[in-house]
Design a protein around this motif. Structure first.
Motif, PDB file in Angstrom:
ATOM      1  N   ILE A 155       0.891  -1.185  -0.041  1.00 47.35           N
ATOM      2  CA  ILE A 155       0.141  -0.051  -0.025  1.00 47.35           C
ATOM      3  C   ILE A 155       0.859   1.010  -0.062  1.00 47.35           C
ATOM      4  CG2 ILE A 155      -0.314  -0.196   2.460  1.00 47.35           C
ATOM      5  CD1 ILE A 155      -2.935   1.292   2.290  1.00 47.35           C
ATOM      6  N   CYS A 156       0.654   1.943  -0.964  1.00 50.00           N
ATOM      7  CA  CYS A 156       1.304   3.370  -0.817  1.00 50.00           C
ATOM      8  C   CYS A 156       0.844   4.442   0.321  1.00 50.00           C
ATOM      9  CB  CYS A 156       1.089   4.052  -2.395  1.00 50.00           C
ATOM     10  SG  CYS A 156      -0.548   4.999  -2.167  1.00 50.00           S
ATOM     11  N   GLY A 157       1.810   5.309   0.402  1.00 53.04           N
ATOM     12  CA  GLY A 157       1.653   6.073   1.630  1.00 53.04           C
ATOM     13  C   GLY A 157       0.561   6.993   1.523  1.00 53.04           C
ATOM     14  N   ASP A 158       0.456   7.364   0.345  1.00 49.73           N
ATOM     15  CA  ASP A 158      -1.090   8.353   0.131  1.00 49.73           C
ATOM     16  C   ASP A 158      -2.245   7.575   0.644  1.00 49.73           C
ATOM     17  OD1 ASP A 158      -2.154  10.931  -0.993  1.00 49.73           O
ATOM     18  OD2 ASP A 158      -3.169   9.287  -2.211  1.00 49.73           O
ATOM     19  N   CYS A 159      -2.425   6.088   0.095  1.00 46.53           N
ATOM     20  CA  CYS A 159      -3.587   5.562   0.473  1.00 46.53           C
ATOM     21  C   CYS A 159      -3.512   5.261   1.879  1.00 46.53           C
ATOM     22  CB  CYS A 159      -3.458   4.254  -0.439  1.00 46.53           C
ATOM     23  SG  CYS A 159      -3.746   4.434  -2.074  1.00 46.53           S
ATOM     24  N   HIS A 160      -2.362   5.079   2.572  1.00 50.86           N
ATOM     25  CA  HIS A 160      -2.541   4.704   3.847  1.00 50.86           C
ATOM     26  C   HIS A 160      -2.950   6.172   4.721  1.00 50.86           C
ATOM     27  CE1 HIS A 160       0.031   3.067   7.387  1.00 50.86           C
ATOM     28  NE2 HIS A 160      -1.186   3.091   7.527  1.00 50.86           N
ATOM     29  N   VAL A 161      -2.663   7.310   4.343  1.00 51.28           N
ATOM     30  CA  VAL A 161      -3.019   8.398   5.115  1.00 51.28           C
ATOM     31  C   VAL A 161      -4.548   8.580   4.496  1.00 51.28           C
ATOM     32  CG1 VAL A 161      -2.935  10.899   5.042  1.00 51.28           C
ATOM     33  CG2 VAL A 161      -0.640   9.657   4.963  1.00 51.28           C
ATOM     34  N   PHE A 162      -4.827   8.570   3.300  1.00 48.71           N
ATOM     35  CA  PHE A 162      -6.385   8.353   2.999  1.00 48.71           C
ATOM     36  C   PHE A 162      -7.138   7.540   3.706  1.00 48.71           C
ATOM     37  CE2 PHE A 162      -9.650   6.452   0.542  1.00 48.71           C
ATOM     38  CZ  PHE A 162     -10.420   7.453   0.022  1.00 48.71           C
ATOM     39  N   ALA A 163      -6.790   6.279   3.976  1.00 51.79           N
ATOM     40  CA  ALA A 163      -7.695   5.457   4.680  1.00 51.79           C
ATOM     41  C   ALA A 163      -7.623   5.750   6.306  1.00 51.79           C
ATOM     42  CB  ALA A 163      -6.697   3.922   4.842  1.00 51.79           C
ATOM     43  N   LYS A 164      -6.711   6.235   6.874  1.00 54.02           N
ATOM     44  CA  LYS A 164      -6.831   6.848   8.185  1.00 54.02           C
ATOM     45  C   LYS A 164      -7.816   8.043   8.124  1.00 54.02           C
ATOM     46  CE  LYS A 164      -2.202   5.177   9.985  1.00 54.02           C
ATOM     47  NZ  LYS A 164      -2.699   4.686  11.100  1.00 54.02           N
TER      48      LYS A 164
END
Length: 726
Positions: free
Chosen positions: A613-622
């Motif tokens: 998972i990319c960092g942007d999607c990680h932040v998006f999910a949070k």
């Protein structure tokens, strides 16, 4: 000639014997002695007349009374008497049951004393005894001295070699067996198939089996399926299975297990359905394989259904360990903990699975506490246990603990650190920004570092923007895996972030010249017992239009509270707006939105992804988890990311990003850290990276915030930084 009891034996000279028996002097055993344990009937045995000694010995052997049988055998030895071969085989069984190695050797010595010539049957019994006592040299010596070897003799030795991983000797023995004119049976081929470590040998054996007419034998067919699957030849394994005329549960278990172990969960579950339709009932081995398939596909609900069937097998440890692994890897730690605590007996696999599950789901401290409990319980950690411990240290940032375990593994637990253990500590050093130490550890580690090790360092270089070390790590990866698309893309983006456009062009040219293409990202989510797949750039889902519409609305809401897509995770040959659009089509974002649309409010959104998972999607999910008050679990090949509706988790992610962005602001405006912080405080702004988040939530910290926090994105021309304002 003397006849005693019902057994007729004639002592004869060695010159008459056809058999080349093992010299008694070579047998490493003590002289025949009675058991030291006092026994009231010893005098009656030792003083019995020769006519009844053999009868008494036979009686004791069939009663599995080892002490009295050994005393009777000593009396027979003095009288020059022997019993029947079947009686001795019963005594050997008794020795095996009691793990009485010394007594087994004494029986062997007695049988071969005074020139007595045992039958081939009895010699095979002794060979089998030595094999089961793990005395392969003694078994080999006895086998070599046999005047005549039958199929049982050869099969016993071939099986022993296969079990001992002496594959070349097992295959050589089969060749010698055929040269002696002994025809292998189904058990011989089942044993030798386990020794196959190459496709050419396997195909030759398969031809021999076909010529012998044994391809329909259940055990041979099961072994063929197992070996083909271990060599990655799943189509051949399935072909052998489909040729089966009449079904058998053993073969069903073999083929289902083969696909489950090779991470083909879909086919494993399809075969399980076929098995049920064919009228077979699932047993422990079947359910274990089905649980592996559920683990591969992250099918939590189906795994729970299998759990219902597994309950009737109670405390079956292998099955319960499979349940534990499934729950951990599906991100359901409550269920995993329930299974773990109910286990009456926990082996090293149980402990290791739970420790790794906690670590991979982000509960590093709990994993380390469980490791301490494991040591107190007396279960000795193994290679996998310590890998889970180091993984926990890595993701908790426990640098000193990680170093301690790595450096003292051998001394504390007798385990040499492997490549995976070094990889965890390299990741730990990279997260701490100690890139030079990480690179030094790679050079000093035992064994040659592989591509995974260098990828770990490359990822740390991206975070900390060490371009030169990133280039070196990427070159090391491409030496071993020149078609690794992820390395090309990551290196290209690192160069682009440092404005090294010529290097970007060179990387892209190399990638194009080799024909390297990036594997498309794919995410799966289970809704109403159906699997929905989302692939980057694929619009085939029937609800894709509504999903895209809901995603756009969600992005607008997130941007209103400060979310800005991080285009560092997009190919840098796209323009700015194109990069943001590309980020919106990431498969995990589509899966998250579909989960929010389809699952009820209290349901956890569980997603599996084929790539990291990319960092942007990680932040998006949070951010989505916070805004929608939902729990989202995303499983990628590296770890399981649990995004809880806890504000602290959100702030910590933003805090880490803020540290890097603030450093760039300070460098750009040529201000010191103190000057920048003073400027912000004068305007009632508090940089998020300077807050003690743990203390803040406890009501104490560097700044006491009594009002709800408002997250605001303070924009600059090139970068953005998170701040909080009371």
């Amino acid at each position: 000639m003397q006849r005693v009891g019902f057994s007729l034996r004639v002592p004869c000279s060695h010159s008459v014997l056809r058999m080349r028996a093992i010299p008694i002097s070579k047998l490493k055993c003590k002289a025949l002695q009675p058991f030291s344990r006092p026994c009231s009937h010893v005098p009656s045995v030792s003083e019995s007349p020769p006519s009844t000694l053999v009868q008494q010995f036979t009686k004791f052997c069939y009663q599995r009374d080892l002490p009295r049988a050994m005393i009777a055998m000593e009396a027979m030895q003095r009288c020059g008497l022997w019993a029947d071969s079947v009686v001795y085989s019963e005594l050997v069984k008794c020795c095996l049951a009691r793990r009485a190695v010394q007594q087994g050797k004494l029986v062997h010595k007695h049988v071969f004393s005074n020139g007595y010539q045992p039958k081939t049957f009895l010699i095979n019994v002794f060979i089998n005894m030595y094999v089961k006592f793990a005395l392969l040299e003694e078994a080999q010596e006895l086998f070599d001295e046999m005047p005549e070897r039958n199929v049982v003799s050869w099969t016993t030795m071939i099986s022993a070699y296969s079990n001992a991983k002496l594959n070349h000797k097992a295959l050589e023995s089969l060749v010698l067996m055929l040269r002696e004119g002994v025809s292998p049976n189904s058990f011989t081929y089942s044993s030798v198939l386990r020794a196959c470590n190459g496709l050419s040998n396997l195909k030759q054996l398969h031809c021999c089996i076909f010529k012998a007419g044994l391809e329909s034998d259940v055990f041979v067919r099961s072994a063929l399926i197992d070996v083909y699957s271990k060599l990655g030849e799943l189509p051949n394994a399935l072909g052998i299975f489909n040729e089966m005329v009449s079904g058998d549960l053993v073969v069903w278990n073999s083929v289902i297990g083969a696909f489950a172990q090779n991470s083909d969960g879909d086919e494993a579950l399809n075969l399980f359905k076929r098995m049920k339709r064919a009228g077979f009932s699932a047993e422990e081995a079947t359910l274990t394989s089905v649980l592996r398939a559920c683990t591969v596909l992250a099918l939590l609900e189906l795994g729970r259904q299998v759990h219902v069937h597994a309950v009737k097998y109670g405390q079956d440890l292998i099955l319960n360990n499979a349940l534990l692994d499934m729950y951990c890897k599906c991100g359901s730690l409550e269920d995993a903990n329930s299974v773990f605590t109910r286990l009456e007996e926990k082996d090293v696999i149980s402990w290791s699975t739970m420790i790794a599950g906690l670590a991979q789901n982000g509960f590093s401290q709990e994993a380390l506490r469980l490791f301490e409990q494991m040591k107190v319980s007396g279960v000795k950690p193994n290679y996998i246990t310590l890998l889970g411990v180091l993984f926990a240290c890595s993701h908790a940032g426990l640098l000193e603990d990680g170093w301690y375990f790595l450096q003292n593994m051998k001394q504390l637990f007798g385990i040499d650190p492997g490549r995976e253990h070094y990889g965890c500590v390299i990741d730990l050093l990279g997260r701490a920004g100690k890139l030079d130490e990480a690179a030094r550890l790679i050079q000093e580690m035992e064994g040659k570092p592989d591509a995974v090790t260098w990828r770990t360092l490359l990822g740390a270089c991206r975070v900390h923007r060490n371009v030169d070390l990133a280039a070196y790590a990427a070159n090391q990866i491409l030496k071993t895996d020149p078609d690794d698309a992820g390395t090309y893309i990551l290196l290209s983006n690192i160069y682009a972030n440092s404005q090294r456009w010529e290097d970007v062009t060179e990387v892209r040219k190399s990638m194009k010249a080799r024909g390297v293409t990036k594997e498309p990202g794919c995410s799966w989510i289970e809704v109403n017992k159906q699997i929905h797949a989302f692939i980057l750039g694929d619009d085939s889902h029937p609800q894709i239009d509504e999903i895209n519409r809901q995603l756009s609305l969600l992005i607008d809401r997130l941007m209103a509270v400060g979310y800005i897509p991080d285009t560092n995770f997009v190919l840098q040959d796209l323009e700015g707006e194109q990069r943001e659009v590309s980020l919106l089509s990431h498969s995990e974002k589509l899966a998250i939105v579909f989960g929010l649309m389809s699952l009820s409010k209290g349901k956890t959104v569980r997603i599996r992804k084929n790539l990291r998972i990319c960092g942007d999607c990680h932040v998006f999910a949070k951010l989505v988890a916070k805004m929608e008050e939902r729990t989202i679990v995303i499983r990628d090949p590296i770890r399981w990311v649990g995004i809880q509706t806890v504000f602290l988790a959100l702030l910590k992610v933003l805090q880490e990003r803020s540290k890097l962005q603030m450093a760039e602001q300070i460098q750009k405006h040529n201000k010191s850290n103190d000057e920048m912080e003073k400027f912000l405080v004068q305007k009632d702004w508090i940089p998020l990276w300077s807050i003690d988040l743990e203390g803040m939530l406890n009501g104490a910290g560097r700044c006491v915030l009594r009002m709800p926090l408002v997250l605001i994105m303070c924009k600059s021309t090139a970068h953005s930084t998170w701040f909080v304002r009371p």
